[in-house]
Design a protein around this motif. Structure first.
Motif, PDB file in Angstrom:
ATOM      1  N   GLU A  35       0.806  -1.220   0.000  1.00 16.89           N
ATOM      2  CA  GLU A  35       0.000   0.000   0.000  1.00 16.89           C
ATOM      3  C   GLU A  35       0.841   1.274   0.000  1.00 16.89           C
ATOM      4  O   GLU A  35       0.473   2.279   0.597  1.00 16.89           O
ATOM      5  N   MET A  36       1.974   1.211  -0.676  1.00 18.76           N
ATOM      6  CA  MET A  36       2.802   2.398  -0.834  1.00 18.76           C
ATOM      7  C   MET A  36       2.233   3.226  -1.981  1.00 18.76           C
ATOM      8  O   MET A  36       1.779   2.674  -2.976  1.00 18.76           O
ATOM      9  N   PRO A  37       2.244   4.546  -1.861  1.00 10.52           N
ATOM     10  CA  PRO A  37       1.785   5.392  -2.971  1.00 10.52           C
ATOM     11  C   PRO A  37       2.773   5.314  -4.135  1.00 10.52           C
ATOM     12  O   PRO A  37       3.940   5.660  -3.991  1.00 10.52           O
ATOM     13  N   ILE A  38       2.299   4.834  -5.281  1.00 13.85           N
ATOM     14  CA  ILE A  38       3.149   4.592  -6.446  1.00 13.85           C
ATOM     15  C   ILE A  38       2.677   5.440  -7.614  1.00 13.85           C
ATOM     16  O   ILE A  38       1.484   5.539  -7.886  1.00 13.85           O
ATOM     17  N   SER A  39       3.636   6.030  -8.319  1.00 13.71           N
ATOM     18  CA  SER A  39       3.373   6.707  -9.583  1.00 13.71           C
ATOM     19  C   SER A  39       4.322   6.124 -10.622  1.00 13.71           C
ATOM     20  O   SER A  39       5.452   5.763 -10.297  1.00 13.71           O
ATOM     21  N   LEU A  40       3.852   6.031 -11.861  1.00 12.36           N
ATOM     22  CA  LEU A  40       4.682   5.540 -12.949  1.00 12.36           C
ATOM     23  C   LEU A  40       4.791   6.620 -14.017  1.00 12.36           C
ATOM     24  O   LEU A  40       3.785   7.196 -14.428  1.00 12.36           O
ATOM     25  N   LEU A  41       6.021   6.877 -14.445  1.00 13.58           N
ATOM     26  CA  LEU A  41       6.284   7.816 -15.529  1.00 13.58           C
ATOM     27  C   LEU A  41       6.913   7.039 -16.678  1.00 13.58           C
ATOM     28  O   LEU A  41       7.906   6.336 -16.483  1.00 13.58           O
ATOM     29  N   PHE A  42       6.332   7.167 -17.860  1.00 11.06           N
ATOM     30  CA  PHE A  42       6.849   6.506 -19.059  1.00 11.06           C
ATOM     31  C   PHE A  42       7.490   7.570 -19.937  1.00 11.06           C
ATOM     32  O   PHE A  42       6.847   8.558 -20.300  1.00 11.06           O
ATOM     33  N   ALA A  43       8.762   7.374 -20.246  1.00 11.48           N
ATOM     34  CA  ALA A  43       9.521   8.344 -21.043  1.00 11.48           C
ATOM     35  C   ALA A  43      10.423   7.591 -22.016  1.00 11.48           C
ATOM     36  O   ALA A  43      10.619   6.379 -21.898  1.00 11.48           O
ATOM     37  N   ASP A  44      10.973   8.331 -22.958  1.00 10.27           N
ATOM     38  CA  ASP A  44      11.863   7.751 -23.971  1.00 10.27           C
ATOM     39  C   ASP A  44      11.167   6.546 -24.614  1.00 10.27           C
ATOM     40  O   ASP A  44       9.983   6.615 -24.928  1.00 10.27           O
ATOM     41  N   ALA A 107       6.629  19.721 -15.356  1.00  8.38           N
ATOM     42  CA  ALA A 107       5.787  18.840 -14.543  1.00  8.38           C
ATOM     43  C   ALA A 107       6.554  17.596 -14.106  1.00  8.38           C
ATOM     44  O   ALA A 107       6.345  17.093 -12.994  1.00  8.38           O
ATOM     45  N   ILE A 108       7.443  17.102 -14.967  1.00  9.23           N
ATOM     46  CA  ILE A 108       8.260  15.943 -14.597  1.00  9.23           C
ATOM     47  C   ILE A 108       9.183  16.299 -13.434  1.00  9.23           C
ATOM     48  O   ILE A 108       9.331  15.528 -12.489  1.00  9.23           O
ATOM     49  N   GLN A 109       9.784  17.470 -13.483  1.00  6.60           N
ATOM     50  CA  GLN A 109      10.643  17.904 -12.374  1.00  6.60           C
ATOM     51  C   GLN A 109       9.851  17.987 -11.076  1.00  6.60           C
ATOM     52  O   GLN A 109      10.315  17.545 -10.021  1.00  6.60           O
ATOM     53  N   GLN A 110       8.646  18.524 -11.150  1.00  2.00           N
ATOM     54  CA  GLN A 110       7.795  18.617  -9.957  1.00  2.00           C
ATOM     55  C   GLN A 110       7.398  17.233  -9.460  1.00  2.00           C
ATOM     56  O   GLN A 110       7.353  16.990  -8.253  1.00  2.00           O
ATOM     57  N   LEU A 111       7.136  16.345 -10.393  1.00  2.00           N
ATOM     58  CA  LEU A 111       6.778  14.975 -10.045  1.00  2.00           C
ATOM     59  C   LEU A 111       7.922  14.300  -9.289  1.00  2.00           C
ATOM     60  O   LEU A 111       7.710  13.679  -8.245  1.00  2.00           O
ATOM     61  N   ILE A 112       9.127  14.448  -9.805  1.00  2.00           N
ATOM     62  CA  ILE A 112      10.300  13.860  -9.153  1.00  2.00           C
ATOM     63  C   ILE A 112      10.494  14.443  -7.755  1.00  2.00           C
ATOM     64  O   ILE A 112      10.728  13.722  -6.790  1.00  2.00           O
TER      65      ILE A 112
END
Length: 121
Positions: A35-44, A107-112
Motif C-alpha cells: 500500500e505504498m503510494p506509487i506513480s509511474l512515468l513513461f519516457a523515452d 511537470a516531470i521535475q515537480q513529479l520527481i
C-alpha cells in the motif's frame, strides 16, 4: 500522516528485449501490495509499453499487458507519459492504453521532487 514513502518509477526502456519493463512493473506491484503510494512515468522508449496490441509471443516473450492491467487492483492509478517522448516518436496520447496523464519537462521535475523515492528502469 502516512509514514509510507511515495515512490516514482520511471520507465525509459522499450517493453521487450531487456527485463527493465517487466522489472519495473514487478517493483510497482510489490510496492502496491504494501500500500505504498506509487506513480509511474513513461519516457523515452518506455512509452511503447503503453501501446496496445503487443505481439510478444512472436519474439518468445510474455506480454506485459496483464501486468499493466493489474495496476488498478493495487491502487496504482498515477500514470504519466512524457510529452516530448510522445513528440519524438510521433505518437499521440490517445494512441496509448491506460489513460496516462501527459506531462511536460517542468511537470516531470515537480513529479520527481514530490516523491520520496525515484527508481529508473
Amino acid at each position: 500522516m502516512s509514514d509510507k514513502k511515495k515512490v516514482l518509477i520511471i520507465n525509459r526502456r522499450a517493453p521487450y528485449g531487456r527485463s527493465n519493463a517487466r522489472d519495473s512493473l514487478d517493483v510497482a506491484l510489490t510496492c502496491g501490495v504494501f500500500e505504498m503510494p506509487i506513480s509511474l512515468l513513461f519516457a523515452d522508449d518506455g512509452i511503447f509499453q503503453l501501446l496496445g496490441g503487443h505481439q510478444a509471443k512472436e519474439i518468445g516473450q510474455k506480454n506485459l499487458s496483464a501486468n499493466l492491467a493489474a495496476l488498478p487492483m493495487y491502487d496504482i492509478d498515477q500514470l504519466f507519459v512524457c510529452e516530448s517522448s510522445l513528440n519524438t516518436h510521433g505518437l499521440a496520447s490517445d494512441q496509448l492504453d491506460h489513460n496516462p496523464t501527459v506531462v511536460d519537462q517542468k511537470a516531470i521535475q515537480q513529479l520527481i521532487q514530490s516523491h520520496d523515492v525515484v527508481l529508473t528502469f
